[in-house]
Motif scaffolding. Structure first.
Motif, PDB file in Angstrom:
ATOM      1  N   SER A 159       1.015  -1.178  -0.007  1.00 58.17           N
ATOM      2  CA  SER A 159      -0.088  -0.050  -0.121  1.00 58.17           C
ATOM      3  C   SER A 159       0.854   1.426  -0.051  1.00 58.17           C
ATOM      4  N   GLY A 160       2.073   1.307   0.136  1.00 58.78           N
ATOM      5  CA  GLY A 160       2.785   2.246   0.380  1.00 58.78           C
ATOM      6  C   GLY A 160       2.795   2.845   1.880  1.00 58.78           C
ATOM      7  N   LEU A 161       2.761   4.224   1.842  1.00 59.71           N
ATOM      8  CA  LEU A 161       2.404   4.564   3.205  1.00 59.71           C
ATOM      9  C   LEU A 161       1.448   5.927   2.846  1.00 59.71           C
ATOM     10  N   PRO A 162       0.012   5.291   2.628  1.00 61.57           N
ATOM     11  CA  PRO A 162      -0.703   6.307   2.327  1.00 61.57           C
ATOM     12  C   PRO A 162      -1.067   7.568   3.317  1.00 61.57           C
ATOM     13  N   THR A 163      -2.026   8.341   3.295  1.00 63.05           N
ATOM     14  CA  THR A 163      -2.274   9.344   4.224  1.00 63.05           C
ATOM     15  C   THR A 163      -2.789   8.794   5.487  1.00 63.05           C
ATOM     16  N   SER A 164      -2.427   9.178   6.588  1.00 67.48           N
ATOM     17  CA  SER A 164      -2.776   8.832   7.967  1.00 67.48           C
ATOM     18  C   SER A 164      -2.067   7.277   8.290  1.00 67.48           C
ATOM     19  N   ALA A 165      -1.362   6.753   7.539  1.00 68.28           N
ATOM     20  CA  ALA A 165      -0.837   5.438   7.759  1.00 68.28           C
ATOM     21  C   ALA A 165       0.260   5.626   8.779  1.00 68.28           C
ATOM     22  N   ILE A 166       0.446   4.467   9.712  1.00 68.34           N
ATOM     23  CA  ILE A 166       1.485   4.407  10.932  1.00 68.34           C
ATOM     24  C   ILE A 166       2.327   3.057  10.501  1.00 68.34           C
ATOM     25  N   ALA A 167       3.597   3.466  10.768  1.00 69.92           N
ATOM     26  CA  ALA A 167       4.660   2.228  10.795  1.00 69.92           C
ATOM     27  C   ALA A 167       5.389   2.461  11.960  1.00 69.92           C
ATOM     28  N   VAL A 168       5.595   1.223  12.894  1.00 69.22           N
ATOM     29  CA  VAL A 168       5.926   1.283  14.296  1.00 69.22           C
ATOM     30  C   VAL A 168       7.161   0.337  14.091  1.00 69.22           C
ATOM     31  N   LEU A 169       8.416   0.667  14.237  1.00 68.07           N
ATOM     32  CA  LEU A 169       9.575   0.025  14.450  1.00 68.07           C
ATOM     33  C   LEU A 169       9.954  -0.048  15.854  1.00 68.07           C
ATOM     34  N   ALA A 170      10.585  -1.089  16.120  1.00 66.71           N
ATOM     35  CA  ALA A 170      11.379  -1.152  17.369  1.00 66.71           C
ATOM     36  C   ALA A 170      12.810  -1.529  17.137  1.00 66.71           C
ATOM     37  N   PHE A 171      13.756  -0.882  17.999  1.00 70.72           N
ATOM     38  CA  PHE A 171      15.142  -1.215  17.854  1.00 70.72           C
ATOM     39  C   PHE A 171      15.672  -1.052  19.520  1.00 70.72           C
ATOM     40  N   THR A 172      16.928  -1.705  19.530  1.00 71.12           N
ATOM     41  CA  THR A 172      17.551  -1.603  20.991  1.00 71.12           C
ATOM     42  C   THR A 172      18.744  -0.800  20.727  1.00 71.12           C
ATOM     43  N   GLY A 173      19.109   0.088  21.962  1.00 72.80           N
ATOM     44  CA  GLY A 173      20.198   0.757  21.932  1.00 72.80           C
ATOM     45  C   GLY A 173      19.686   2.315  22.147  1.00 72.80           C
ATOM     46  N   SER A 174      20.644   3.198  21.702  1.00 78.33           N
ATOM     47  CA  SER A 174      20.508   4.735  22.157  1.00 78.33           C
ATOM     48  C   SER A 174      20.131   5.292  20.621  1.00 78.33           C
ATOM     49  N   TRP A 175      19.253   6.309  20.778  1.00 78.83           N
ATOM     50  CA  TRP A 175      18.772   6.943  19.621  1.00 78.83           C
ATOM     51  C   TRP A 175      20.033   7.437  18.862  1.00 78.83           C
ATOM     52  N   ARG A 176      21.032   7.814  19.243  1.00 77.14           N
ATOM     53  CA  ARG A 176      22.186   8.255  18.753  1.00 77.14           C
ATOM     54  C   ARG A 176      22.907   7.294  17.848  1.00 77.14           C
ATOM     55  N   ASP A 177      22.760   6.107  17.940  1.00 73.25           N
ATOM     56  CA  ASP A 177      23.178   4.949  17.210  1.00 73.25           C
ATOM     57  C   ASP A 177      22.081   4.476  16.123  1.00 73.25           C
ATOM     58  N   ILE A 178      20.827   5.067  16.144  1.00 73.74           N
ATOM     59  CA  ILE A 178      19.898   4.577  14.982  1.00 73.74           C
ATOM     60  C   ILE A 178      20.477   4.688  13.611  1.00 73.74           C
ATOM     61  N   GLU A 179      20.319   3.731  12.780  1.00 70.21           N
ATOM     62  CA  GLU A 179      21.080   4.129  11.401  1.00 70.21           C
ATOM     63  C   GLU A 179      20.095   3.088  10.474  1.00 70.21           C
ATOM     64  N   PRO A 180      20.177   3.223   9.057  1.00 69.70           N
ATOM     65  CA  PRO A 180      19.617   2.227   8.308  1.00 69.70           C
ATOM     66  C   PRO A 180      19.617   0.801   8.613  1.00 69.70           C
ATOM     67  N   GLY A 181      18.706   0.003   8.508  1.00 69.93           N
ATOM     68  CA  GLY A 181      18.454  -1.354   8.928  1.00 69.93           C
ATOM     69  C   GLY A 181      18.465  -1.660  10.402  1.00 69.93           C
ATOM     70  N   ALA A 182      18.309  -0.596  11.167  1.00 65.45           N
ATOM     71  CA  ALA A 182      18.523  -1.005  12.888  1.00 65.45           C
ATOM     72  C   ALA A 182      17.011  -1.518  13.320  1.00 65.45           C
ATOM     73  N   GLY A 183      16.059  -1.154  12.733  1.00 66.53           N
ATOM     74  CA  GLY A 183      14.879  -1.476  13.212  1.00 66.53           C
ATOM     75  C   GLY A 183      14.209  -2.554  12.890  1.00 66.53           C
ATOM     76  N   ARG A 184      13.264  -3.229  13.650  1.00 62.54           N
ATOM     77  CA  ARG A 184      12.341  -4.023  13.348  1.00 62.54           C
ATOM     78  C   ARG A 184      10.836  -3.464  12.956  1.00 62.54           C
ATOM     79  N   LEU A 185      10.370  -3.837  11.857  1.00 64.37           N
ATOM     80  CA  LEU A 185       8.935  -3.266  11.781  1.00 64.37           C
ATOM     81  C   LEU A 185       7.870  -4.141  12.636  1.00 64.37           C
ATOM     82  N   THR A 186       7.396  -3.684  13.520  1.00 63.91           N
ATOM     83  CA  THR A 186       6.338  -4.611  14.406  1.00 63.91           C
ATOM     84  C   THR A 186       4.901  -4.118  13.999  1.00 63.91           C
ATOM     85  N   ALA A 187       4.694  -3.293  13.426  1.00 63.83           N
ATOM     86  CA  ALA A 187       3.262  -3.002  12.973  1.00 63.83           C
ATOM     87  C   ALA A 187       3.080  -1.898  11.927  1.00 63.83           C
TER      88      ALA A 187
END
Length: 172
Positions: free
Chosen positions: A138-166
């Motif tokens: 569906s892409g990310l249409p208007t009003s859509a929500i993607a929830v990602l989880a990751f472990t660690g510090s915000w300063r370390d977030i980078e591409p591929g660091a997350g797990r799409l949970t919802a």
């Protein structure tokens, strides 16, 4: 709070906006957007991931989306209206995430495509169940929500660091 804490980033694309010939930054929500934004808030309230902080684009359609979604949440997080979210690339959005303090466990970013969708794609290294397939379908249409989880510090977030949970979209 440990750097090994699980954190969540919720990416919310603004609701459907009016088409105008005027200033893009000041476009208001369309009638459908005014219906979908509270639905997004209700979904978020029931998701179990309630944000501690919201970073919202300064564009009128994002501010209005967040105001309507926020009215459905049981608790109101601190909200920062951040002009750098408007028209931001995924790299610019990641730089903003890197600035978030580690006292924040869950963050919502209210923004625009293509940046917000490209950020969801960039951060997703893994996915639980079918959210990734649904987001890609569906892409990310208007009003859509993607929830990602990751472990660690915000300063370390980078591409591929997350797990799409919802993934949720009002008309998908």
């Amino acid at each position: 709070m440990s750097a090994e804490t699980t954190r969540h980033v919720v990416l919310l694309r603004h609701a459907k906006a009016e088409r105008t010939d005027g200033d893009d930054h000041e476009r208001p929500l369309a009638a459908r957007g005014r219906e979908d934004a509270p639905a997004a808030g209700r979904w978020l309230a029931g998701s179990g991931v309630l944000p501690d902080l919201a970073l919202c684009s300064t564009a009128a359609r994002c501010r209005e989306t967040w105001r309507l979604a926020l009215s459905e949440l049981p608790e109101q997080p601190r909200t920062v209206y951040e002009e750098r979210v408007y028209r931001a690339s995924p790299g610019e959005l990641i730089a903003l995430l890197n600035e978030v303090g580690d006292e924040v466990r869950s963050l919502v970013v209210i923004g625009h495509n293509p940046g917000i969708h490209e950020l969801a794609d960039a951060l997703t290294g893994e996915a639980d169940g079918d959210p990734l397939a649904r987001m890609h379908r569906s892409g990310l249409p208007t009003s859509a929500i993607a929830v990602l989880a990751f472990t660690g510090s915000w300063r370390d977030i980078e591409p591929g660091a997350g797990r799409l949970t919802a993934f949720w979209a009002p008309h998908a």
